[in-house]
Enzyme design. Structure first.
Site, PDB file in Angstrom:
ATOM      1  N   GLU A   1       0.793  -1.231   0.000  1.00 46.18           N
ATOM      2  CA  GLU A   1       0.000   0.000   0.000  1.00 46.18           C
ATOM      3  C   GLU A   1       0.824   1.278   0.000  1.00 46.18           C
ATOM      4  OE1 GLU A   1      -3.146   0.150   2.797  1.00 46.18           O
ATOM      5  OE2 GLU A   1      -4.057  -1.674   2.047  1.00 46.18           O
TER       6      GLU A   1
ATOM      7  N   GLU B   1      -5.374  -8.555   0.370  1.00 45.37           N
ATOM      8  CA  GLU B   1      -6.075  -8.308   1.634  1.00 45.37           C
ATOM      9  C   GLU B   1      -7.547  -8.052   1.345  1.00 45.37           C
ATOM     10  OE1 GLU B   1      -4.591  -5.163   4.184  1.00 45.37           O
ATOM     11  OE2 GLU B   1      -2.515  -5.813   3.885  1.00 45.37           O
TER      12      GLU B   1
END
Ligand code: PNW
Length: 493
Positions: A210, A399
């Site tokens: 991320e 995720e």
């Protein structure tokens, strides 16, 4: 924008295809019609997931390991940040976390009981290089060697993330962290060291987790480590340096890893959902996906910053060379996508950008964490856009999950039916994607167990297993049974 301001004709234009919009509003689309509209190859939605679909769970080092002062680990920016008063909601830190560092064998048995065949974990850079660079800690990879061996002994494939935000504090102090491209180079050296030692057994590596959150929350809003509030130009430079770090690491991993090694990013792409599924809105959502991810994912996959990104940045555009862009776009083997929620619902528009981002009404539903909007179709559109826009052939959902209040009932069971509802709906959309041929190869549920949820401390629990943070005891929630059944049937229940 009040709805009554639109005439029916205008609505048709905005919806993109008035005939389809009208038929959707009245009778709903027939399958063949929607097939044509979406360009879908194959709409078998009831037959489950592909046979070789890889089911897994995910964690990250600082969130689960603890043992921050053991075996020569150096401090990370998250140790420093969490120990700074006023940063973490419940004044906690990751010093002990779930104690996964010592309880990993027990945790692998939890994975086995679920029936998962893959585990995504992250490697703590400050364990390997306590000073960020220079001499490696001789014990730095011991834990990961033990972890990987135990996973393989239990028939669970290790997927390693090299950077899940725990930068060695020494690099922040010495170089200014990601504000300096020397950190990008240090990251590549660390990646080379790790792959040289683990790639005999670990075949899949994610570079950076991320970029978008580490840039914005860490360097723009100061809500994550290192807690900086930089100027717009510095923020863009940080993003560029992170992208460069990704690219340099891809090259280092290929140069030092054994044959058959695979590498890619793990990004929470800005998610753009067609507000109504018409061809024009779908196209607009694709354009928005490309533009709103221009600083990272688009650059990685296209080797250029888009004109609109540079024009919008103006004098704040990052400084870079053509060589940087070549490195950033080094070929990758897959794209990892963290998918949680819709960032934008998109409507086609006759403006320069070609789309309008619909504002969210206050009444839009969310899960326990107020940021986590409930939008299951995100799980269909994000991988589909990525596959279509850039012809990506391999995608992992790195995720997906939700926190919940997770209170035990009188019988002691945590009936987390909100998490089950969330997972059932998101997985239904993932099944829709795979059945249409979107090349998603696997799914890593966040998270195996409750853990240190960054600035929310231990107040947001994302686990399939409840962790008692006094005793470190793990207890499966009802959602663990849901996931086990889903995996066993290879289909959404
Ligand atoms: C991810 N959003 O963070 C991180 O990779 C995990 O470490 C974290 O524990 C997990 O998701 C749950 O928060 C995100 O606002 C946080 O879109 C926020 C967003 C996305 C991901």
């Amino acid at each position: 924008m009040p709805f009554k301001r639109f005439s029916r004709r205008q609505f048709g234009r905005i919806a993109g295809w008035s005939a389809l919009a009208t038929s959707m509003l009245s009778t709903g689309p027939g399958l063949a019609q929607l097939d044509e509209a979406t360009g879908a190859r194959n709409r078998k939605t009831s037959s489950g997931f592909p046979n070789d679909f890889l089911w897994g769970t995910a964690t990250s080092a600082y969130q689960v390991e603890g043992a921050v002062n053991e075996d020569g680990r150096g401090p990370s920016i998250w140790d420093r940040f969490a120990h700074t008063p006023g940063t973490i909601a419940d004044h906690s830190n990751g010093d002990t976390a779930t104690n996964h560092y010592h309880l990993y064998k027990e945790d692998i048995q939890l994975m086995k009981t679920l029936g998962t065949k893959a585990y995504r974990f992250s490697i703590a850079w400050p364990r390997v290089f306590p000073e960020g660079a220079g001499s490696p800690n001789p014990k730095g990879l011991d834990f990961y060697n033990r972890l990987v061996d135990e996973l393989l002994a239990n028939d669970i494939k290790p997927f390693a993330t090299l950077y899940h935000w725990d930068l060695p504090q020494a690099l922040q102090d010495r170089l200014g962290g990601w504000t300096s491209r020397d950190t990008s180079k240090a990251f590549a050296d660390y990646a080379a060291h790790v792959t040289g030692r683990l790639s005999d057994r670990v075949k899949h590596f994610f570079t950076i987790n991320e970029c978008s959150r580490l840039v914005h929350l860490g360097h723009e809003f100061g809500a994550d480590a290192p807690g900086l509030k930089l100027s717009p130009s510095d923020v863009k430079q940080v993003r560029h340096n992170v992208a460069l770090g990704h690219g340099l690491a891809v090259q280092a991993i290929r140069a030092n890893g054994q044959a058959g090694i695979r590498v890619g990013p793990a990004e929470n792409a800005v998610s753009c959902i067609p507000a109504i599924e018409t061809p024009a809105n779908i196209r607009a959502a694709e354009i928005a996906t490309r533009e709103l991810n221009a600083g990272y994912l688009t650059a990685i996959l296209e080797g250029e910053y888009t004109d609109a990104y540079l024009a919008q940045a103006g004098k704040d555009a990052p400084k870079y060379t053509a060589e940087d862009l070549r490195i950033i776009s080094s070929p990758i083997d897959f794209v990892g996508l963290n998918v949680y929620m819709p960032d934008h619902y998109v409507v086609a528009a006759d403006n320069e950008r070609g789309f309008t981002l619909a504002p969210f009404p206050k009444s839009f539903p969310h899960m326990k964490a107020t940021w986590l909007r409930t939008g299951p179709e995100t799980m269909y559109w994000v991988p589909r856009h990525v596959a279509k826009l850039w012809n990506v052939k391999s995608i992992y959902i790195t995720e997906n999950g939700t926190s919940g209040s997770d209170q035990p009932a009188a019988d002691g069971t945590i009936y987390d039916v909100d998490r089950i509802m969330y997972l059932r709906n998101y997985l239904t959309q993932l099944q829709r994607a795979t059945s249409e041929g979107v090349p998603v190869l696997g799914y890593f549920l966040w998270s195996l167990m409750d853990n240190f949820e960054w600035s929310d401390g231990y107040e947001q629990r994302f686990g399939l297993h409840h962790v008692d943070f006094e005793t470190r005891r793990r207890t499966p929630k009802l959602s663990a049974a849901f996931y086990r059944e889903t995996i066993a049937r290879n289909a959404v229940m």
